[in-house]
Motif scaffolding. Structure first.
Motif, PDB file in Angstrom:
ATOM      1  N   ASP A 396       0.826  -1.211   0.000  1.00 32.67           N
ATOM      2  CA  ASP A 396       0.000   0.000   0.000  1.00 32.67           C
ATOM      3  C   ASP A 396       0.861   1.263   0.000  1.00 32.67           C
ATOM      4  O   ASP A 396       0.559   2.247  -0.700  1.00 32.67           O
ATOM      5  CB  ASP A 396      -0.931  -0.012   1.218  1.00 32.67           C
ATOM      6  CG  ASP A 396      -1.996  -1.098   1.125  1.00 32.67           C
ATOM      7  OD1 ASP A 396      -2.272  -1.533  -0.017  1.00 32.67           O
ATOM      8  OD2 ASP A 396      -2.526  -1.512   2.173  1.00 32.67           O
ATOM      9  N   ALA A 397       1.923   1.220   0.794  1.00 33.15           N
ATOM     10  CA  ALA A 397       2.827   2.378   0.848  1.00 33.15           C
ATOM     11  C   ALA A 397       3.513   2.578  -0.508  1.00 33.15           C
ATOM     12  O   ALA A 397       3.751   3.717  -0.938  1.00 33.15           O
ATOM     13  CB  ALA A 397       3.858   2.178   1.950  1.00 33.15           C
ATOM     14  N   VAL A 398       3.828   1.463  -1.185  1.00 28.73           N
ATOM     15  CA  VAL A 398       4.446   1.570  -2.512  1.00 28.73           C
ATOM     16  C   VAL A 398       3.495   2.257  -3.479  1.00 28.73           C
ATOM     17  O   VAL A 398       3.877   3.184  -4.216  1.00 28.73           O
ATOM     18  CB  VAL A 398       4.837   0.170  -3.042  1.00 28.73           C
ATOM     19  CG1 VAL A 398       5.221   0.249  -4.530  1.00 28.73           C
ATOM     20  CG2 VAL A 398       6.004  -0.402  -2.247  1.00 28.73           C
ATOM     21  N   ASN A 399       2.224   1.803  -3.505  1.00 28.34           N
ATOM     22  CA  ASN A 399       1.247   2.401  -4.421  1.00 28.34           C
ATOM     23  C   ASN A 399       1.043   3.888  -4.130  1.00 28.34           C
ATOM     24  O   ASN A 399       0.927   4.707  -5.045  1.00 28.34           O
ATOM     25  CB  ASN A 399      -0.074   1.651  -4.319  1.00 28.34           C
ATOM     26  CG  ASN A 399       0.032   0.225  -4.834  1.00 28.34           C
ATOM     27  OD1 ASN A 399       0.882  -0.079  -5.673  1.00 28.34           O
ATOM     28  ND2 ASN A 399      -0.815  -0.669  -4.315  1.00 28.34           N
ATOM     29  N   GLN A 400       0.996   4.206  -2.826  1.00 28.23           N
ATOM     30  CA  GLN A 400       0.821   5.612  -2.456  1.00 28.23           C
ATOM     31  C   GLN A 400       2.028   6.450  -2.882  1.00 28.23           C
ATOM     32  O   GLN A 400       1.880   7.580  -3.363  1.00 28.23           O
ATOM     33  CB  GLN A 400       0.611   5.721  -0.941  1.00 28.23           C
ATOM     34  CG  GLN A 400       0.313   7.133  -0.468  1.00 28.23           C
ATOM     35  CD  GLN A 400       0.068   7.192   1.030  1.00 28.23           C
ATOM     36  OE1 GLN A 400       0.077   6.167   1.729  1.00 28.23           O
ATOM     37  NE2 GLN A 400      -0.145   8.395   1.547  1.00 28.23           N
TER      38      GLN A 400
END
Length: 593
Positions: A396-400
């Motif tokens: 999720d942090a990567v996508n954000q």
């Protein structure tokens, strides 16, 4: 053959003599003209029903032609006989005959034959004997009275006086011309000196403002006129090393400065720093490290020296040591974006060699904090943030982080000055594009990830590959706002501004910050003041410390002749980002007017 005329008295003969056509004449008149030599046998005649023919070839005039030729032959024989008898030609007779032939004009034909020539028709061309007369004889012939003779003493005195006057006048004119030339050369040299001094002052001033490209340009112009003094060379050596990559020349200048008496501690530190950067650029890490230790000996807390030592460790492959040294500098100087950047790069490499990646989370926290404070190296730090989150395994942090990367205007690093005393080139995309490639290869290749990859390719000028990647991304996500934003950025880079504007005005991009950043830049490029003010006003309202928005507002104010407002925006922008080049140039423009 000419036909025989029915009536010999009929005037039906034309004569072509030289370029004239004479007549008409009767047959007898033409015959008389031949006999009197008014025309010759090489002239042409014709009748109305015939063609032009030479008189000597016409049977109508054969008899007269024969008589003329016999007469010429007889004359020739007589002349030859006289020549043999006398063994010489009579010069007067020859001249008389020659001039008689040449000066006898061809008369206008008349109906009646002209009278035979008389002796009065001949001109006496016998050369006369020249008689040399002396001045005394001339004076005697003039009644023994002289008027202006050079023998006359009074005339000679007057002529001498006039000659002297003319001589002195010419000398005076030559003197004035020489004085004018010398004065012109002195004036030119003075203007040259004024231009030289002015250029050197500009070079030093631009360096102090952080406008290193302008500083280098002014210094080069001055150096063409005359070699600068040693003190100026010392001040400009770091610019030559960092901006013009003249590592050897800059290093020699700084080494000479170290041997000069009266150098301050700061002068010595700056010289060692410049020398160390030149060694680092040349790849001589041993000399660079030794020189940096000398700088640290004079100033143990010098940030530039400590950052350079960490860079040397990273270039040597000691990534763990480099990471710790960068972090040490950053903890003491949280505003040192280069130290944070170096720490992130060293951490990415060090993470490949160890299973303990606990150092990544503090790094992620520090990168996020820096992204809130400054736009300097924003996109580059965003890439390291994505890479670190990927190593941690937080999808999720990567996508954000990916969408945050795509919502950042590309190419911003070129708008900032870099520290002269640091080997900052390791922050360039040529060194960090590999992390983008590694990230793309081990990630799920979504439309947004392909858009991210295309942006990385554009940063290293691989535009054809970037366009291909963007086409794939657009095929998978034709309405994805972040993919569309990447496409707009590509079009802006390719100077296809109308197409980029059309995409940026699509409703899908309404909530993206990069939309107004790109639109504002297009408006400035096209000198559209209302458009620029609208785009940058929206950015300014959402973030009053956005340096691009502050520059856009200042630019609009300058265009509207509102200097006070322009100064306010420039001041606020430089307080937030003191190394933002467009604001530095705008301030210089306002101060120069």
């Amino acid at each position: 053959m000419m036909p025989q005329p029915a009536n010999p008295s009929e005037k039906n003969w034309l004569v072509k003599s030289s370029t004239r056509i004479l007549g008409p004449f009767t047959l007898d008149e033409v015959t008389q003209m031949l006999a009197s030599k008014q025309i010759s046998i090489i002239d042409e005649v014709r009748q109305p029903q015939g063609r032009w023919a030479y008189i000597r070839e016409s049977q109508m005039f054969m008899e007269i032609v024969r008589n003329i030729r016999e007469e010429q032959d007889a004359t020739s024989e007589n002349t030859m006989t006289q020549s043999i008898a006398q063994h010489t030609f009579t010069k007067t007779d020859a001249l008389t005959q020659t001039f008689n032939d040449e000066l006898t004009p061809t008369p206008v034909p008349a109906f009646e034959p002209p009278p035979p020539p008389t002796a009065g028709d001949f001109k006496d061309v016998t050369p006369s004997v020249e008689r040399t007369l002396s001045t005394r004889s001339l004076a005697k012939e003039a009644g023994a009275k002289s008027y202006g003779s050079s023998v006359d003493s009074r005339v000679r005195g007057k002529m001498q006086k006039q000659s002297n006057t003319l001589r002195w006048a010419l000398i005076g004119i030559a003197g004035l011309a020489a004085i004018g030339i010398v004065a012109g050369l002195l004036l030119k040299d003075r203007r040259k000196n004024i231009g030289y001094e002015e250029l050197l002052n500009q070079a030093i001033r631009y360096k102090s403002l952080g406008l290193y490209e302008k500083s280098l340009a002014a210094y080069k112009k001055a150096a063409v006129m005359k070699e600068p003094d040693s003190e100026t060379q010392t001040q400009m050596a770091p610019v030559l090393i960092s901006e013009d990559r003249q590592s050897l020349q800059g290093r020699r200048i700084l080494e000479r400065s170290l041997s000069q008496d009266g150098r301050s501690r700061q002068d010595l530190v700056d010289a060692y720093l410049g020398i160390s950067v030149s060694y680092m650029m040349d790849g001589d890490l041993k000399e660079a490290e030794d020189t940096l230790q000398k700088a640290v000996g004079y100033d143990p807390a010098n940030i530039s020296a400590l950052v350079n030592l960490a860079i040397v460790q990273m270039k040597k492959g000691s990534y763990g040591e480099a990471m710790r040294e960068f972090e040490s500098v950053y903890r003491k100087n949280p505003n040192s974006v280069i130290a944070l950047f170096g720490r992130a790069m060293a951490a990415m490499e060090f993470a490949k060699t160890t299973q303990d990646r606990s150092f990544l989370k503090p790094l992620v926290t520090d990168i996020k904090a820096s992204l809130e404070r400054t736009s300097y190296l924003r996109q580059e730090l965003n890439l390291f943030l994505i890479y670190a989150q990927s190593l941690i395994g937080d999808t999720d942090a990567v996508n954000q982080a990916v969408v945050q990367f795509l919502d950042t205007e590309p190419g911003m690093a070129d708008r900032y000055t870099h520290p002269l005393m640091v080997d900052w080139r390791f922050t360039q995309w040529d060194y960090i594009e590999k992390y983008c490639s590694e990230l793309f290869e081990k990630s799920i290749q979504t439309a947004e990830m392909k858009a991210l990859r295309s942006v990385c390719l554009m940063e290293v000028n691989r535009d054809s590959e970037a366009q291909k990647m963007l086409q794939e991304a657009l095929t998978e996500g034709p309405k994805d706002p972040y993919v569309l934003a990447a496409q707009a950025g590509y079009l802006v880079k390719a100077s296809r501004l109308p197409e980029a504007t059309a995409i940026l005005k699509m409703p899908e991009l309404t909530n993206l910050k990069v939309k107004n950043h790109l639109l504002g830049d297009i408006c400035i490029t096209t000198l559209d003041i209302p458009c620029a003010q609208q785009s940058f006003s929206q950015l300014y309202q959402s973030n009053r410390s956005d340096v691009a928005a502050l520059y856009g507002m200042a630019w609009s104010a300058v265009r509207k002749k509102d200097r006070a407002a322009a100064y306010d925006y420039v001041r606020a922008g430089l307080e937030a980002e003191p190394n933002y080049v467009p604001l530095l140039e705008l301030r210089d423009q306002l101060e120069s007017e």
